[in-house]
Design a protein around this motif. Structure first.
Motif, PDB file in Angstrom:
ATOM      1  N   GLU A 117       0.833  -1.207   0.000  1.00 42.28           N
ATOM      2  CA  GLU A 117       0.000   0.000   0.000  1.00 42.28           C
ATOM      3  C   GLU A 117       0.869   1.259   0.000  1.00 42.28           C
ATOM      4  O   GLU A 117       0.579   2.252  -0.703  1.00 42.28           O
ATOM      5  CB  GLU A 117      -0.914  -0.012   1.226  1.00 42.28           C
ATOM      6  CG  GLU A 117      -1.900   1.156   1.259  1.00 42.28           C
ATOM      7  CD  GLU A 117      -2.827   1.096   2.447  1.00 42.28           C
ATOM      8  OE1 GLU A 117      -3.879   1.743   2.412  1.00 42.28           O
ATOM      9  OE2 GLU A 117      -2.493   0.394   3.433  1.00 42.28           O
ATOM     10  N   TRP A 118       1.986   1.191   0.748  1.00 38.57           N
ATOM     11  CA  TRP A 118       2.914   2.327   0.763  1.00 38.57           C
ATOM     12  C   TRP A 118       3.554   2.507  -0.608  1.00 38.57           C
ATOM     13  O   TRP A 118       3.676   3.640  -1.110  1.00 38.57           O
ATOM     14  CB  TRP A 118       3.980   2.085   1.818  1.00 38.57           C
ATOM     15  CG  TRP A 118       5.024   3.169   1.870  1.00 38.57           C
ATOM     16  CD1 TRP A 118       4.936   4.377   2.461  1.00 38.57           C
ATOM     17  CD2 TRP A 118       6.327   3.119   1.254  1.00 38.57           C
ATOM     18  NE1 TRP A 118       6.080   5.105   2.278  1.00 38.57           N
ATOM     19  CE2 TRP A 118       6.956   4.355   1.535  1.00 38.57           C
ATOM     20  CE3 TRP A 118       7.012   2.161   0.496  1.00 38.57           C
ATOM     21  CZ2 TRP A 118       8.245   4.646   1.084  1.00 38.57           C
ATOM     22  CZ3 TRP A 118       8.288   2.456   0.067  1.00 38.57           C
ATOM     23  CH2 TRP A 118       8.893   3.681   0.348  1.00 38.57           C
ATOM     24  N   THR A 141       0.996   4.024  -2.982  1.00 37.73           N
ATOM     25  CA  THR A 141       0.834   5.468  -2.695  1.00 37.73           C
ATOM     26  C   THR A 141       2.008   6.260  -3.258  1.00 37.73           C
ATOM     27  O   THR A 141       1.835   7.352  -3.849  1.00 37.73           O
ATOM     28  CB  THR A 141       0.722   5.684  -1.181  1.00 37.73           C
ATOM     29  OG1 THR A 141      -0.398   4.954  -0.677  1.00 37.73           O
ATOM     30  CG2 THR A 141       0.557   7.150  -0.841  1.00 37.73           C
TER      31      THR A 141
END
Length: 450
Positions: free
Chosen positions: A177-178, A181
């Motif tokens: 997810e990082w 992003t």
């Protein structure tokens, strides 16, 4: 059973047909009196030495309380001379030692007493078909309990495995997810750079950067979505495994309880009904050896009982099933404190139907019902059947002994594969003969199956 008469300084042993052994004894002296009441043998030691009285030799010792009251061989001067124990002739004590068993009833009476034939509608009547089926039922339920325990253990391991897998995927998901992003941020920056380009060369560089950022963002999104779906699947599997484990643990407890009760049904049952506490107590010997001596008794039934005219004395009576008789049992009665006679005492009692349903169908010879004004003495604990003393008689020999130290009280399935569960609770000796008859000395057992 054994009946000790303090008045006559005599002990008599009985089997189903009457008395078989008799001998003189020496009980406790003034200030150290042998307590009158109802007891049972809790430990046997062929070559016992006292921990209270200068390592005094007490051969063929048969303990009836854990704080030091016992039957044993000793000198007999012809009168009460002990510190509270019941001394028997040396040879008699030796011959007797191998004839008795843990749990054998020992009645200490202030006067002469003897069992008499007795019948009453309140005495338990077994069911022959239930008794015949009991061994097979116990074996079947034991197998089911073992299988349920294995299933529960496997389900517990599955929960741990799925939890570890879900935790690992969750950590990877946070990292993806990082990265997603970050890739989205790079794509957004490339869009701004392209919009701000003033020359063909700058726009070409910006287009190239955007293409790379778009590819990177697409790959990050795909990886994140895939990992997210996989994590959800693992989390769902972990939740399902928890549900299965919960159900199997419940079945494990249920089958362990059923197996325990089925195995206990193969043992004689002892029932104590106290007018002082208005309760009925039920015990059976598990025959599970305790490292410090003695055997553990099941004490999972302890409930209120209805006694008509509860403020009126009822006496102390011991009813014993001595043998099978036709479709039922042959009973005897011994009365050592006769406020009411034995029949009137039973007439006043109504045993809860659910208790009757649990114990009456499988009642065996050597089972007993004790009815008494007295509460259970604090010496009643996890390694005793019942200890009840007559509070209208001196108890010096019981009071002068060291109080029983903190002991673990059984709180789990006695017959299961997982051993015992215990909590610690103090059991002190009874504090003398100054309390009213309705005073409660016994620390109630907690109900441990529910």
């Amino acid at each position: 059973m054994a009946i000790v008469s303090i008045k006559s300084q005599q002990v008599t042993f009985y089997d189903a047909d009457g008395w078989i052994l008799r001998a003189p004894v020496s009980t406790g002296t003034t200030g150290r009196e042998t307590p009158a009441g109802v007891f049972a043998i809790v430990e046997k030691d062929k070559d016992h030495h006292s921990t209270l009285y200068d390592d005094a030799w007490m051969p063929n010792m048969q303990r009836i309380t854990w704080n030091g009251i016992a039957l044993h061989g000793g000198p007999l001067p012809g009168y009460a001379a002990s510190h509270g124990c019941v001394r028997m002739p040396y040879e008699f004590a030796e011959d007797l030692f191998d004839k008795t068993r843990i749990g054998m009833r020992v009645i200490i009476s202030p006067n002469d007493a003897a069992p008499v034939e007795f019948s009453h509608p309140a005495l338990f009547v077994p069911k022959a078909e239930v008794i015949a089926a009991a061994p097979a039922r116990a074996e079947t339920l034991a197998r089911e309990a073992e299988e349920a325990a294995r299933t529960a253990d496997e389900a517990k391991k599955a929960v741990a495995t799925t939890a570890r897998e879900a935790a690992s995927l969750t950590a990877s998901l946070r990292k993806l997810e990082w990265l997603k992003t970050r890739a989205d941020g790079e794509l957004a920056f490339a869009d701004k750079t392209l919009a701000a380009a003033k020359t063909d060369q700058a726009r070409a560089r910006a287009e190239e950067q955007k293409q790379k950022a778009t590819l990177k963002a697409t790959q990050a999104a795909t990886q994140f979505d895939t990992a997210k779906a996989e994590a959800k699947s693992k989390l769902d599997a972990a939740a399902a495994a928890k549900d299965v484990a919960k159900a199997t643990q419940s079945r494990k407890a249920d089958t362990a309880k059923a197996a325990s009760e089925a195995k206990l049904a193969l043992e004689p049952v002892s029932v104590y009904i106290s007018r002082a506490t208005q309760k009925i107590y039920v015990r059976r010997n598990t025959h599970r050896q305790w490292p410090d001596g003695g055997e553990v008794f099941d004490a999972t039934i302890e409930v209120p009982v209805t006694i008509r005219n509860p403020d009126g004395p009822i006496g102390t009576h011991v009813f014993t099933a001595v043998a099978r008789k036709d479709a039922g049992l042959r009973w005897t009665a011994v009365t050592i404190d006769s406020a009411d006679d034995a029949k009137d005492a039973l007439d006043r009692i109504t045993i809860p139907q659910d208790v009757l349903d649990r114990i009456a169908p499988t009642v065996l010879p050597r089972s007993s019902i004790i009815v008494s004004d007295e509460p259970l003495n604090r010496e009643t604990n996890y390694r005793t059947e019942f200890v009840a003393v007559l509070n209208n008689q001196p108890q010096g020999g019981l009071v002068t002994r060291r109080p029983t130290v903190e002991v673990p009280v059984a709180s789990a399935n006695y017959w299961g594969n997982n051993g015992y569960g215990f909590f610690f609770q103090p059991w002190n000796s009874q504090p003398g003969n100054t309390q009213p008859r309705r005073g409660q000395y016994y620390q109630p057992m907690q109900q441990r199956w529910w």
